[in-house]
Design a protein around this motif. Structure first.
Motif, mmCIF file in Angstrom:
data_model
loop_
_atom_site.group_PDB
_atom_site.id
_atom_site.type_symbol
_atom_site.label_atom_id
_atom_site.label_comp_id
_atom_site.label_asym_id
_atom_site.label_seq_id
_atom_site.Cartn_x
_atom_site.Cartn_y
_atom_site.Cartn_z
ATOM 1 N N MET A 380 0.879 -1.189 -0.176
ATOM 2 C CA MET A 380 -0.030 -0.064 0.098
ATOM 3 C C MET A 380 0.950 1.261 0.036
ATOM 4 O O MET A 380 0.669 1.963 -0.655
ATOM 5 C CB MET A 380 -0.816 0.138 1.185
ATOM 6 N N TYR A 381 1.857 1.288 0.968
ATOM 7 C CA TYR A 381 2.811 2.381 0.974
ATOM 8 C C TYR A 381 3.414 2.528 -0.355
ATOM 9 O O TYR A 381 3.369 3.588 -0.916
ATOM 10 C CB TYR A 381 3.997 1.848 1.881
ATOM 11 N N GLU A 382 3.758 1.325 -0.873
ATOM 12 C CA GLU A 382 4.571 1.694 -2.312
ATOM 13 C C GLU A 382 3.766 2.271 -3.441
ATOM 14 O O GLU A 382 3.971 3.219 -4.135
ATOM 15 C CB GLU A 382 5.157 0.457 -2.936
ATOM 16 N N ARG A 383 2.333 1.588 -3.438
ATOM 17 C CA ARG A 383 1.151 2.171 -4.223
ATOM 18 C C ARG A 383 1.053 3.658 -4.286
ATOM 19 O O ARG A 383 0.946 4.409 -5.306
ATOM 20 C CB ARG A 383 0.062 1.552 -4.109
ATOM 21 N N MET B 31 -1.458 12.686 -7.095
ATOM 22 C CA MET B 31 -2.856 12.481 -7.109
ATOM 23 C C MET B 31 -3.304 10.966 -7.153
ATOM 24 O O MET B 31 -2.722 10.246 -8.182
ATOM 25 C CB MET B 31 -3.516 13.354 -7.938
ATOM 26 N N SER B 32 -4.265 10.771 -6.348
ATOM 27 C CA SER B 32 -4.903 9.549 -6.722
ATOM 28 C C SER B 32 -5.935 9.691 -7.766
ATOM 29 O O SER B 32 -6.206 10.719 -8.048
ATOM 30 C CB SER B 32 -5.674 8.999 -5.438
ATOM 31 N N PHE B 33 -6.486 8.591 -8.429
ATOM 32 C CA PHE B 33 -7.221 8.812 -9.555
ATOM 33 C C PHE B 33 -8.532 9.597 -8.968
ATOM 34 O O PHE B 33 -9.166 10.354 -9.960
ATOM 35 C CB PHE B 33 -7.686 7.216 -10.154
ATOM 36 N N LEU B 34 -9.092 9.139 -7.883
ATOM 37 C CA LEU B 34 -10.279 9.612 -7.421
ATOM 38 C C LEU B 34 -10.087 11.148 -7.264
ATOM 39 O O LEU B 34 -10.954 11.926 -7.094
ATOM 40 C CB LEU B 34 -10.783 8.901 -6.200
ATOM 41 N N GLU B 35 -8.689 11.436 -6.645
ATOM 42 C CA GLU B 35 -8.681 13.082 -6.369
ATOM 43 C C GLU B 35 -8.286 13.993 -7.742
ATOM 44 O O GLU B 35 -8.824 14.874 -7.846
ATOM 45 C CB GLU B 35 -7.236 13.169 -5.603
ATOM 46 N N MET B 36 -8.188 12.995 -8.777
ATOM 47 C CA MET B 36 -8.015 13.923 -9.976
ATOM 48 C C MET B 36 -9.672 13.976 -10.386
ATOM 49 O O MET B 36 -9.951 15.117 -10.992
ATOM 50 C CB MET B 36 -7.340 12.876 -11.026
ATOM 51 N N LEU B 37 -10.461 12.971 -10.181
ATOM 52 C CA LEU B 37 -12.060 13.324 -10.466
ATOM 53 C C LEU B 37 -12.709 14.400 -9.522
ATOM 54 O O LEU B 37 -13.238 14.839 -9.966
ATOM 55 C CB LEU B 37 -12.682 11.736 -10.195
ATOM 56 N N THR B 83 -9.343 1.191 -7.513
ATOM 57 C CA THR B 83 -9.445 2.588 -7.968
ATOM 58 C C THR B 83 -9.004 3.824 -7.457
ATOM 59 O O THR B 83 -8.260 4.502 -7.718
ATOM 60 C CB THR B 83 -11.030 2.897 -8.624
ATOM 61 N N CYS B 84 -9.360 3.681 -5.964
ATOM 62 C CA CYS B 84 -8.921 4.846 -4.926
ATOM 63 C C CYS B 84 -7.401 4.612 -4.802
ATOM 64 O O CYS B 84 -6.902 5.485 -4.424
ATOM 65 C CB CYS B 84 -9.739 4.503 -3.691
ATOM 66 N N GLN B 85 -6.790 3.419 -4.920
ATOM 67 C CA GLN B 85 -5.396 3.547 -4.753
ATOM 68 C C GLN B 85 -4.460 3.513 -5.916
ATOM 69 O O GLN B 85 -3.175 3.490 -5.835
ATOM 70 C CB GLN B 85 -5.099 2.118 -4.022
ATOM 71 N N LEU B 86 -5.180 3.700 -7.200
ATOM 72 C CA LEU B 86 -4.606 4.064 -8.478
ATOM 73 C C LEU B 86 -4.031 5.359 -8.355
ATOM 74 O O LEU B 86 -4.765 6.436 -7.825
ATOM 75 C CB LEU B 86 -5.548 3.739 -9.373
ATOM 76 N N HIS B 87 -2.696 5.500 -8.634
ATOM 77 C CA HIS B 87 -2.371 7.057 -8.860
ATOM 78 C C HIS B 87 -1.981 7.510 -10.275
ATOM 79 O O HIS B 87 -1.923 6.966 -10.907
ATOM 80 C CB HIS B 87 -1.068 7.153 -7.738
ATOM 81 N N MET B 88 -2.309 8.827 -10.340
ATOM 82 C CA MET B 88 -1.865 9.399 -11.634
ATOM 83 C C MET B 88 -0.497 9.327 -12.251
ATOM 84 O O MET B 88 -0.422 9.269 -13.461
ATOM 85 C CB MET B 88 -2.279 10.826 -11.665
ATOM 86 N N ARG B 89 0.381 9.004 -11.280
ATOM 87 C CA ARG B 89 1.753 8.713 -11.972
ATOM 88 C C ARG B 89 1.920 7.374 -12.811
ATOM 89 O O ARG B 89 2.715 7.114 -13.631
ATOM 90 C CB ARG B 89 2.898 8.478 -10.597
ATOM 91 N N LYS B 90 0.719 6.609 -12.761
ATOM 92 C CA LYS B 90 0.476 5.486 -13.778
ATOM 93 C C LYS B 90 0.097 5.814 -15.181
ATOM 94 O O LYS B 90 -0.103 5.113 -16.216
ATOM 95 C CB LYS B 90 -0.351 4.394 -13.410
#
Lengths: 637, 251, 259
Positions: A380-383, B31-37, B83-90
């Motif tokens: 989780m931290y890495e994610r 940002m997380s994906f949801l923060e982007m939304l 989805t909430c843990q997906l980050h925009m760096r991806k």
């Protein structure tokens, strides 16, 4: 008004069993005639709803989620305490009781805490019988880990998802009762008011979030299990929808709000990365079992942490608290982190972070063992940060996490309003000024499975309350008021979003009513909150209608309550002119910067009575008597 | 960074729905994906337009509320991630991002990206429990459970009930969810007394809800944010086979 | 009898069990075919043995027919059912794990079914190339000798041809000249290529089917499953190659050039 905790007398070990023996239970044949409304379906509410239904009561449970399984109890990671003494390390009910009272810095009610420690063991039994897959040793017996604030290993866990597993256990018990028709589940309905007739809670008004319709529901008793109010601070580890509305509106209806200033900061959260941040992510405190916390000895040291030699690192918790070290209680380690950051030794781009380093543990135990223990937390931290914590120290910083305060309840978990019960984080009763790790799950389940199903008899034992029709003017009035409030929010038609105001409120709270508080800051905070509230009511913008699902309205309605509640929180912090537990007043500290309690003047629960918006609430005191535990300075050295 | 969003907008269950394009500048890769939304929604509110409705709550990958199909994959491109843990760096600067709701016959759309997943609740209600009243439990250590079995049950129990499995499945099948839920309990000694009834009841309810069957595509496993293995489907099949032979299909 | 179709998981069991029956048959069939490399005698002897099974042959045929029909009916029913379970399609859809073979089972399956009908008409009923089907090997006996006629097509023509001979020919033994039929059939490149394509589809189908069988019936232990998946693909290759090597060899003149 004299607050009566209705605490039984006698030796503390006998109080709960004697209380149960003396109860006058409802005749099993009559139980189904008693309708109980339960608001919230997390650990406390879900457990209560399921257990009351098992007993035969007619239960109606409400959640604003699409399913009871989403309640924020699900996010608790580390574990649940229980005085099982499976590890043979001299644990006992007494020791858990003592640790909890001491951890709470002597601001909790002894009898409640003792009861909590007493039933803790039954919670584990119950959960295991429901199929909760707690971690086990190779022999097949349950495993334990240690946690902050305790010298014994009494925490049961299911990887880093203990809250989830316990909640799924609760949810399965609830599902069983739903399938048997004994619990009527109301999903996506948010409670907006408690209806009170002749001083008795007779039901609730809820808003159907899909249609916007207000509904009235009668109940012979109303149980609030709606969680805490950490989201007053905008950034917290709470879920996005966590709010104070249910308990705050009960407060506006006359229920006393107790100790709102006891808000816990959790020491191991992922630091803030920017303005866009919508929430903070906690990483289980259990990480502190194997991780070592440090900052550079020099200020403004921007080197890569792996390049900083051992001799230039300051393992400040181990230095300051040799016996507890990295396992010092939450408030103490949070403030220590703040102190080293304030000294300019913080890390991260913001300077608001400290290292949590696993390299020693990995060397000692091997990466596999660490991965088994904390794998999902590391992932989780890495994610979230994009940094691999197996090869770099984690960065952590304290964040708002849990609120010990809540609606005032007596030993029966009933508030000062007849028939209104409050469970779990929503009440104030067990954690005093600071909660120990792995105790929230314990309290929620204890309240829901074991305490309320017994103590509700103290109310129902007097006979079936008279049914009030939902056509009663009080119901109608509540519905109209709840509707009018929403219409009023829509009518403002200003220029800023609910989130905008929430964020600003959070900033005021974090800056002035946060980890360290002082009189001047608190007075300023009250002023600023009032100004912001005024601006909110003049410049809020909402789009869409109230007759369809509309998250903007939901949010605005909750923020409106935070705006009022924040002031109460600040009042309480101002009034409690001592430092205790998580409440740290800069005016009251020892030379080493530790909290300095004032037992002579503040050994009480402050229970606040609503007097109107912007009016100073009245404070009632419930004196705390420590008959069994000797008041001592809370030292973790 | 800048992104071009293509988002499914649908006013209600009976509305037809369509993709709507939005351009978003100033997206931070942290940002997380949801923060982007969130940022998109804040912009929309200020413009007086209705924000995009999506379900979310804990934002730490455990409550199972969130769930969007991002560029054709439930929960987006990163495996084992909600989805909430997906980050925009991806994502890369200038990327086109397609955002759709979870789709299955049993999940009707509430609004925009929010779907009704109550079918999962009803499957659980049909038998996803151990009938153990409070008060009747023996000591927790009375029945030792081998560590590997407890661990396996925990693997299944990690399911967050988000619905990605059914959304990913070309058949809109909920087999992975039902398998995870039934297997967790069927693996444990406490779950044995109701084992046969449980698996029959849950599969029966799954069929009633209109979920499709399993074609062993294993797309569910790939989409599952908790990496739940399809071997639990195999286990459920085995349990079901035995249960049907012993007790028939009638629940 | 088709009530099981109301239960998707039971339908899957039917698919798995009928599938494995068909796979076992196909395996035997493939191994039998390979006897063509042992020469005409071996193949024709084998064919004659099969045809001599009598009622057992019919039991096998009916069994296979039932298995095949259940397999096909169930698959079509499941496909329609599953299709309806996802009525709204995604605007953008990317598959992560679902391989092409798994996603095309119904299509490869239907094509294989169509091919099997052709194949039966071709080599079992003989209505596609009747001219190749008619060849028989006949051992006849007259007063002087035992004769072997490798190019016989029917007994009556044999009789007519031999009318001038002394004595009456008595048929000692007669068998279908499968070798010749197959070789002549596959010398036609169109037919060969058609067969090759069909058996590649079959191999493709089987590459998903074998592991699917284990998964559906619940024999999916993590210890073995990666091997089962590999076995499944290898099996698909094996079946495809075992079948296609026959027409390919004939087409290339490796076998049967003397026919």
């Amino acid at each position: 008004m004299k607050l009566d905790g209705k605490v039984p007398s006698g030796p503390i070990e006998k109080r709960w069993s004697k209380y149960i023996a003396d109860l006058k239970p409802v005749n099993p044949a009559n139980k189904r005639k008693f309708k109980v409304i339960v608001i919230g379906t997390g650990l406390a509410g879900g457990a209560a709803a399921a257990t009351l239904a098992e007993l035969g009561y007619n239960v109606h449970a409400f959640t604003y989620h699409d399913s009871p399984r989403r309640a924020h109890s699900i996010a608790a990671q580390g574990g649940i305490n229980a005085a099982k003494n499976y590890q043979n390390d001299a644990d006992s009910v007494w020791r858990l009781f003592y640790d909890t009272v001491k951890g709470g810095d002597f601001r909790s009610r002894e009898s409640n805490v003792y009861r909590l420690a007493e039933v803790s063991a039954n919670i584990i039994d119950q959960s295991v019988s429901q199929g909760v897959p707690f971690a086990r040793e190779y022999g097949g017996y349950l495993a334990n880990r240690s946690f902050g604030g305790a010298l014994v290993s009494r925490t049961f866990y299911a990887r880093g998802q203990t809250g989830q597993q316990l909640l799924l256990g609760v949810y399965s018990a609830l599902n069983r009762q739903i399938s048997l028709g004994k619990v009527t589940m109301h999903n996506r309905k948010e409670m907006l008011d408690v209806v009170i007739v002749d001083g008795r809670a007779v039901g609730v008004v809820v808003r159907d979030l899909l249609t916007g319709k207000m509904e009235s529901h009668y109940g012979d008793a109303v149980v609030l299990a709606t969680g805490g109010y950490a989201n007053t601070y905008f950034l917290s580890t709470n879920a996005q929808h966590c709010n104070v509305t249910a308990t705050y509106r009960a407060y506006k209806k006359g229920a006393f709000f107790a100790n709102p200033c006891f808000t816990q900061i959790h020491p191991t959260c992922i630091p803030v990365s920017g303005e866009h941040q919508s929430k903070l992510t906690l990483m289980s405190e259990s990480l502190r079992n194997d991780g070592r916390i440090w900052v550079p000895k020099a200020t403004n040291d921007k080197r890569n942490p792996n390049d900083i030699p051992e001799s230039e690192r300051d393992y400040y918790l181990e230095r300051m608290y040799p016996s507890y070290g990295n396992l010092a209680p939450r408030d103490i380690s949070s403030r220590a982190a703040k102190r080293v950051c304030d000294e300019g030794r913080g890390v991260n781009a913001t300077g608001n972070a400290v290292y949590l380093d696993f390299s020693d543990a990995i060397q000692r135990l091997g990466q596999q063992v660490i991965a088994d223990r904390y794998g999902n937390l590391f992932e989780m931290y890495e994610r979230i940060t994009g940094v691999d914590p197996y090869n770099n120290p984690m960065m952590i910083y304290p964040a708002l996490h849990y609120t010990m305060g809540g609606l005032w309840v007596d030993y029966n978990l009933m508030s000062n309003i007849e028939g209104l019960f409050v469970l779990g984080e929503a009440n104030f009763s067990d954690h005093g000024a600071n909660r120990l790790g792995a105790s929230a799950l314990m309290q929620g389940l204890s309240d829901g499975y074991f305490v309320l199903p017994n103590t509700i008899n103290s109310y129902f034992g007097k006979g079936k309350p008279q049914t009030i029709s939902t056509d009663h003017p009080e119901f109608k009035k509540s519905e109209v008021e709840a509707n009018e409030r929403i219409n009023k929010l829509i009518a403002i038609n200003g220029k800023e979003t609910p989130t905008h105001f929430h964020r600003r409120l959070g900033k005021i709270m974090w800056d002035h009513v946060g980890m360290a508080r002082n009189e001047q800051g608190l007075k300023l905070a009250i002023e600023k909150i009032r100004e912001l509230r005024e601006e909110f009511w003049q410049n809020l913008k909402i789009v869409g209608t109230a007759s369809n699902i509309n998250p903007v309205i939901e949010k605005a309605n909750r923020v409106a309550d935070f705006m009022e509640f924040a002031e109460l929180l600040a009042y309480d912090a101002l009034e409690r002119d001592e430092s205790c537990g998580a409440h740290f007043r800069e005016e009251h500290q020892t030379e080493e910067g530790e909290a300095k309690r004032n037992d002579a003047d503040f050994s009480f629960v402050s229970a606040w009575e609503y007097k109107g918006i912007g009016e100073r609430p009245d404070m009632h005191k419930e004196e705390l008597n420590f008959e069994f535990i000797h008041l001592a300075e809370r030292s973790y050295k | 960074m800048k992104v071009k969003l293509h988002i499914w907008r649908q006013n209600g269950p009976n509305d037809k729905g369509k993709m709507v394009d939005y351009n978003l500048d100033n997206v931070s890769s942290d940002m997380s994906f949801l923060e982007m939304l969130d940022i998109l929604n804040e912009d929309l509110i200020l413009k007086g337009e209705e924000p995009v409705v999506f379900e979310h709550d804990c934002r730490e990958g455990i409550c199972g509320s969130c769930g969007l199909v991002i560029n054709g994959k439930p929960h987006g491109p990163e495996s084992g991630t909600t989805t909430c843990q997906l980050h925009m760096r991806k994502f890369k600067d200038g990327d086109d991002i397609f955002v759709e709701p979870f789709r299955s016959k049993a999940f009707s759309i509430v609004k925009d990206l929010m779907v009704d997943r109550s079918a999962y609740d009803r499957i659980q209600q049909s038998g996803g429990f151990i009938s153990a009243n409070v008060g009747s439990a023996p000591d927790a250590n009375a029945i030792p459970i081998a560590k590997n079995i407890a661990d396996l049950a925990m693997d299944a129990a990690a399911c967050i009930g988000c619905g990605a499995c059914a959304a990913a499945c070309p058949n809109g099948s909920a087999m992975l969810f039902v398998a995870a839920k039934s297997s967790q309990l069927n693996l444990l000694p406490q779950g044995q007394p109701e084992k046969n009834k449980r698996v029959r009841a849950m599969i029966n309810q799954m069929e009633k809800e209109g979920f499709g069957g399993c074609s062993n595509y294993y797309e569910c496993e790939a989409a599952c944010p908790k990496n739940i293995s399809v071997r639990f489907i195999a286990k459920m099949n085995r349990d079901y086979f035995v249960a049907v032979v012993k007790e028939g299909t009638k629940v | 009898m088709f009530k099981y179709l109301n239960h998707v998981v039971i339908s899957k069991f039917v698919m798995a069990i009928t599938g494995i029956i068909l796979i076992l048959f196909i395996t035997g069939h493939a191994l039998g075919n390979l006897q063509i490399f042992l020469g005409k005698e071996a193949l024709n002897k084998y064919a004659a043995f099969l045809q001599g099974l009598g009622e057992f042959l019919w039991i096998e045929r009916i069994g296979l027919l039932v298995a095949a029909l259940l397999h096909i009916i169930t698959s079509i029913y499941l496909k329609l059912y599953n299709y309806n379970a996802r009525p709204d399609k995604y605007v953008v859809k990317r598959y992560i794990k679902a391989k092409l073979n798994s996603r095309t089972m119904i299509w490869t399956g239907l094509m294989i079914a169509a091919f099997v009908i052709y194949h039966l008409l071709h080599f079992t009923v003989g209505s596609i190339q009747p001219e190749n089907y008619k060849y028989k090997e006949i051992y006849t006996q007259n007063a002087y000798s035992v004769e072997y006629n490798a190019n016989a097509t029917s007994l009556s023509s044999q009789d007519n041809d031999n009318d001038a001979n002394i004595g009456v020919n008595k048929i000692l033994y007669e068998r279908h000249d499968v070798y010749k039929m197959v070789v002549l059939g596959f010398k036609n490149p169109y037919i060969s290529i058609f067969y090759i394509v069909a058996v590649i589809l079959l191999g493709f189908h089987i590459s998903h089917a074998v592991q699917s069988f284990f998964q559906t019936l619940g024999w999916n232990s993590p210890k073995y499953f990666t091997w089962i998946e590999k076995l499944s693909v290898a099996y698909g290759y094996f079946i495809a190659i075992a079948f296609l090597i026959v027409p390919l060899s004939i087409l290339l003149g490796i076998i049967g050039s003397n026919v």
